[in-house]
Write an enzyme that holds these catalytic residues in place. Structure first.
Site, PDB file in Angstrom:
ATOM      1  N   GLU A 135       0.874  -1.169   0.000  1.00 59.02           N
ATOM      2  CA  GLU A 135       0.000   0.000   0.000  1.00 59.02           C
ATOM      3  C   GLU A 135       0.907   1.213   0.000  1.00 59.02           C
ATOM      4  OE1 GLU A 135      -2.275   2.730   3.045  1.00 59.02           O
ATOM      5  OE2 GLU A 135      -2.867   0.631   3.298  1.00 59.02           O
TER       6      GLU A 135
ATOM      7  N   CYS B  79      -1.867   8.525   4.401  1.00 57.48           N
ATOM      8  CA  CYS B  79      -1.853   8.030   3.026  1.00 57.48           C
ATOM      9  C   CYS B  79      -3.066   8.557   2.259  1.00 57.48           C
ATOM     10  CB  CYS B  79      -1.886   6.501   3.001  1.00 57.48           C
ATOM     11  SG  CYS B  79      -0.638   5.710   4.022  1.00 57.48           S
TER      12      CYS B  79
END
Length: 997
Positions: A754, A788
């Site tokens: 990720e 993120c």
């Protein structure tokens, strides 16, 4: 000084316990058969005399909120009048009217045909002429579409006129004088419409509006006469409209900045001897509102002790409403004052329920059964009547049974009081009431403002009164018998009306426990934990340590992987429970090592708990062997097993949640784990590893290896025993890991990655600007932009861009940049000097190449550790080429086809999160369908994905999948084996032969 007696109990007490206590207080006070007999004639009369054309009762009969037509009406009323461009107005109208059928709304012979007059032909034209896409229609199509839009706009404007007394205070007073010709004793409380302030400019604008309104009302009252506030018109003010940070965490600013503003308004009202009422707000502001009210009462005591017009509204649906009344009475007694108190049912019920669930609170601050709110209203009414020497009760209700009960209780005590209703609602009931109670004072709560500003108010009223369970809705339904309509609410339900927040996800997984920072009793343990927290030194691992650890883990894997899934899951679940119980201590460590604010710390600990519980549940449901079909005499089974040693490399921005999520997923799937935390935050990781061992995890099943990515990380990835890598971090490092794994001569090793994102938010002209700003500020600047999922690229439609940018600039000005341990801080430090230097260089480049839109103020002492939130306007999306991991927002304007905008966002090749702000449902769905983005959020912020609710992960340059916290995640940590056994090989197929005759 504030009155000590004004403290309130905890907001989330057991509902049935509170209700039973309220019922005990009502014993002997109410004889419900008498209430029914008093109210029955009012109900019969209202039903025999049709309500006015645009009365709420008429609307609800024709277009219930539960119907497609009612929902379309609500959505159009909320948005259409503020849309500035024709194309979006057309698309919005088609989107909403296209899913409803107003042609059948009005019954044959009905007089209520205003909405129906949008007509079958007009609606048919909208459906026929408007394309499936919301792109710009052709000339002929636009002619037809604009006709429909114009008719709809007119209908919504007419709707607004029924619920807004006037567009300004002069117009409202003129209408009030007109109504008083028929009812001379009528008086009004004027409410200047508008959202809560997001900027200081908004607050000053509302302050000027209130000040002007008080002056105009004062002049009118002087002419009309009347004996003080009870007999004169007054004003209702909203504290959140007078300060952009009206919240408990900003107490010092509220006291120093807001209180003087309200004092100025009070002085004007006191000089005119009119009523000024503070409106009710959400439950997390209740303590704050009481604190402010007490300070304002002290001002009245000192400056105008004979003025009896100061008051506030209390919401009966809050579980602390009775205690709030007692607190207000205590203040009145101590200050030698008399207040006016408006009792209402409550206006934010759905939001209160959602907030409690999202925060993982122990219960709800509001009642979860409507009839419990009715009980509380009656109990509060009785208590207000008891305090009539200190308080003039003002009862705001449209419920005939409640009104009848109040009339009886007040008559018994000989108490003075007044009734209140909303402008445009409840006219029939009060017409009949005043016919029998001719001396009873009635005050109209009357919104004032432009029709485009009515949206939040109108929609809230429609939702409150349009619910199937509401009295107003049922009053309009002749099928509901009078006895049923007026039935006694005086009985407690057997169970809460909503599952407690802990049970949000059902019996199989408990929700993580949270804390409400607005409640002092819940905030104090967290602050104490921060004050005593110390960050231990975690030794750095060497390459030799890596080699020894991998050998140990290899041995540990053999034992751990053979444990039954249920045993592994039990250990992981136990770890989650331990973590849940140590919320405060974990938060203290996170504040000290990671520089996180308390709100972010609570959310992160809860996410880690959720990972433990969710993956334990998923393992039990998905990792057991699966029997497969096949021919007779054969068994087939699919088995899942751990791969070996999984290397888990986690980032510093979520040093507990992401670290824990990776590690427990790998463990519960049967792997041993070599865990490398971020260099900046090893102590948090070490604490979690120790907690796993405390929960029963063997020490040879996991190893913590703290060190740099270039040494420890590289050694782990390249190690021959590595059976899989789970990584969260930058795209550049993920590429390095990918190449390292590809170059290995050993087994093909899976990579779960990720990575970052150039996360965008698309805002069209139908979006509510205040909602947009809330979402942008949270998404771009919370956690100092170090998420993120954080917003990097804001794309605003050109027709509203100037206004949105101006509001954004103002909202940034009221953010507080400071010490993460300070409860008032919104934006803490960036993680380290390297990150600070990189962000500073990017901001300096933008200062040369882009247009500065706004920057949050910051004390010079934080200049070396913090980056003040800043926003720049770019000429094109393509100018943003790489992820900027901090509180830096890039803004672009867009126009034309939204599909072209989405294509340009896709072309950036990152695909992590996307925000959409629009009231056009079909547009939101089309954007989501064409966006190559892992997580799409509509009309909310883009951060804070919840485990098992919003599985998180991206595509393209933003990750490999599967999504963390989702149902497919554990499979990637597993190897698969199919076992086929020929059961007929030894002695034939006995099962088949046994079936022969």
């Amino acid at each position: 000084m504030p009155i000590a007696a004004s403290r309130l109990p905890a907001p989330c007490r057991p509902e049935l316990e509170v209700i039973n206590r309220l019922l005990q207080g009502l014993e002997g006070r109410l004889q419900w058969p008498a209430v029914i007999e008093r109210a029955r004639p009012w109900v019969d009369a209202v039903r025999s005399k049709p309500a006015p054309f645009w009365a709420m009762e008429s609307l609800l009969r024709e277009y219930p909120i539960s119907s497609a037509e009612g929902l379309a009406l609500m959505r159009l009323a909320e948005a259409l009048l503020r849309v500035p461009d024709a194309e979006t107005a057309i698309a919005l109208t088609a989107d909403q009217l296209g899913r409803a059928d107003f042609s059948g709304g009005a019954a044959e012979g009905s007089q209520h045909k205003m909405l129906a007059s949008l007509s079958a032909s007009a609606i048919g034209l909208a459906k026929k002429m408007l394309p499936e896409s919301d792109s710009k229609p052709g000339v002929l199509e636009r002619l037809g579409s604009q006709t429909v839009v114009a008719a709809t706009v007119r209908a919504i404007q007419l709707l607004g006129r029924q619920f807004v007394l006037g567009r300004n205070i002069d117009e409202a007073l003129s209408e009030a004088r007109s109504q008083r010709k028929e009812q001379p004793r009528l008086r009004f409380s004027f409410d200047m419409l508008g959202e809560g302030a997001r900027t200081e400019h908004d607050a000053q604008r509302y302050l000027a509006s209130y000040r002007n309104a008080i002056n105009v009302i004062a002049a009118s009252s002087a002419k009309a006469g009347g004996d003080g506030p009870p007999e004169r018109d007054g004003i209702s003010i909203k504290l959140s409209a007078l300060h952009p940070r009206y919240e408990d965490a900003q107490l010092e600013r509220v006291i120093s900045e807001l209180v003087p503003r309200v004092q100025g308004l009070m002085d004007l009202a006191a000089q005119a001897d009119i009523n000024l009422t503070i409106d009710a707000e959400e439950s997390d502001r209740l303590e704050l509102s009481l604190e402010v009210f007490d300070r304002l009462a002290a001002h009245v005591q000192a400056s105008a002790p004979r003025w009896a017009g100061f008051g506030l509204a209390i919401q009966a649906y809050q579980t602390r409403s009775l205690e709030m009344i007692d607190a207000i009475a205590a203040i009145a007694r101590a200050r030698g004052l008399k207040f006016m108190v408006r009792l209402v049912k409550g206006a934010y019920w759905d939001g209160e329920i959602k907030r409690a669930q999202e925060l993982g609170l122990a219960g709800y601050p509001v009642f979860t059964h409507k009839h419990h709110t009715d009980i509380a209203y009656l109990a509060c009414a009785a208590r207000l009547i008891e305090h009539h020497a200190l308080i003039l009760p003002q009862f705001a209700t449209h419920n005939a049974g409640t009104i009848a009960a109040i009339v009886g209780m007040a008559r018994e005590r000989g108490a003075k009081y007044e009734m209140q209703r909303l402008h445009g609602m409840g006219e029939g009931i009060y017409r009949e009431l005043l016919a029998t109670e001719s001396t009873l004072p009635l005050r109209i709560y009357a919104p004032v403002g432009e029709h485009r500003d009515l949206l939040a108010y109108l929609v809230r009223r429609l939702l409150e009164n349009g619910a199937n369970s509401s009295f107003v809705h049922q009053l309009a339904d002749a099928q509901v018998h009078v006895e049923e309509l007026l039935h006694s609410p005086l009985a407690a339900a057997d169970a809460p009306g909503q599952p407690l927040p802990a049970l949000l996800y059902g019996e199989g997984r408990a929700n993580s426990s949270g804390a409400d920072l607005a409640v002092p009793e819940q905030r104090l343990p967290l602050q104490q934990a921060v004050s005593v927290a110390r960050v231990p030194v975690i030794p750095m691992a060497t390459t030799e340590d890596v080699q020894r650890a991998m050998v140990t883990l290899g041995t540990g894997f053999e034992a751990w992987s053979t444990k039954p899934v249920a045993e592994r899951a039990a250990i992981i679940r136990r770890a989650g429970d331990l973590l849940d119980a140590r919320l405060a201590d974990c938060c203290g460590l996170l504040v000290r090592e990671a520089g996180k604010t308390l709100g972010d710390c609570i959310a992160e600990v809860r996410e880690a708990v959720d990972f433990c519980r969710y993956y334990a549940q998923q393992a039990e449901e998905r990792l057991e062997a699966i029997r497969l079909p096949g021919p007779t005499g054969e068994s087939n089974e699919l088995r899942l097993h751990g791969r070996g040693i999984f290397v888990c490399i986690s980032p510093w921005n979520f040093p507990l949640a992401i670290f824990a999520g990776q590690v427990v997923a790998a463990l519960v799937a049967g792997n041993a784990v070599a865990a490398k935390p971020a260099e900046q935050t090893p102590a948090v990781a070490a604490a979690f590893i120790e907690l796993l061992h405390e929960a029963g995890l063997p020490r040879d099943a996991v190893a913590l290896l703290h060190g740099s990515g270039e040494t420890v990380g590289a050694a782990l990835v390249a190690h021959a025993a590595t059976a899989g890598v789970c990584f969260t971090g930058s795209t550049q490092v993920a590429k390095i890991i990918q190449r390292t794994l590809a170059a290995s001569d050993g087994a093909i090793v899976p990579l779960i990655a990720e990575t970052g994102g150039l996360n965008a938010m698309v805002v069209d002209s139908s979006a509510l600007p205040e909602q947009v700003i809330d979402a942008v500020v949270q998404s771009a600047f919370r956690s100092a932009g170090q998420r993120c999922s954080a917003l990097r690229l804001l794309c605003v439609h050109e027709s509203i861009a100037d206004g949105v940018i101006e509001m954004l600039r103002g909202a940034m000005q009221v953010l507080k940049v400071g010490d993460a341990a300070d409860i008032a801080t919104d934006v803490g430090p960036v993680i380290d000097a390297e990150a600070h230097a990189g962000l500073s260089r990017h901001v300096q480049r933008l200062e040369r190449e882009a247009t500065l839109l706004g920057r949050s103020p910051m004390d010079a002492r934080f200049a070396g550790t913090h980056i003040a939130p800043v926003a720049f306007e770019l000429k094109a999306i393509e100018e943003l080429r790489e992820e900027v991991f901090g509180p830096v927002l890039h803004v672009v304007r867009w126009g034309g086809d939204v599909a072209a905008l989405v294509a340009r966002i896709n072309a950036l090749r990152f695909g992590l999160t996307l925000g959409i702000q629009t009231r056009i449902d079909s547009r939101a769905l089309r954007i989501a369908a064409t966006a190559k983005i892992g997580n799409v959020y509509v009309n909310r912020n883009m951060i804070g994905a919840v485990v098992g609710v919003q599985p998180f992960g991206g595509e393209g340059l933003s990750g490999t999948g599967p999504k963390a916290g989702g149902p497919h995640y554990l499979y990637r940590f597993c190897g698969e084996q199919t076992l086929t056994i020929n059961t007929a090989a030894a002695g034939g197929n006995a099962a088949l032969l046994a079936g022969l005759h």
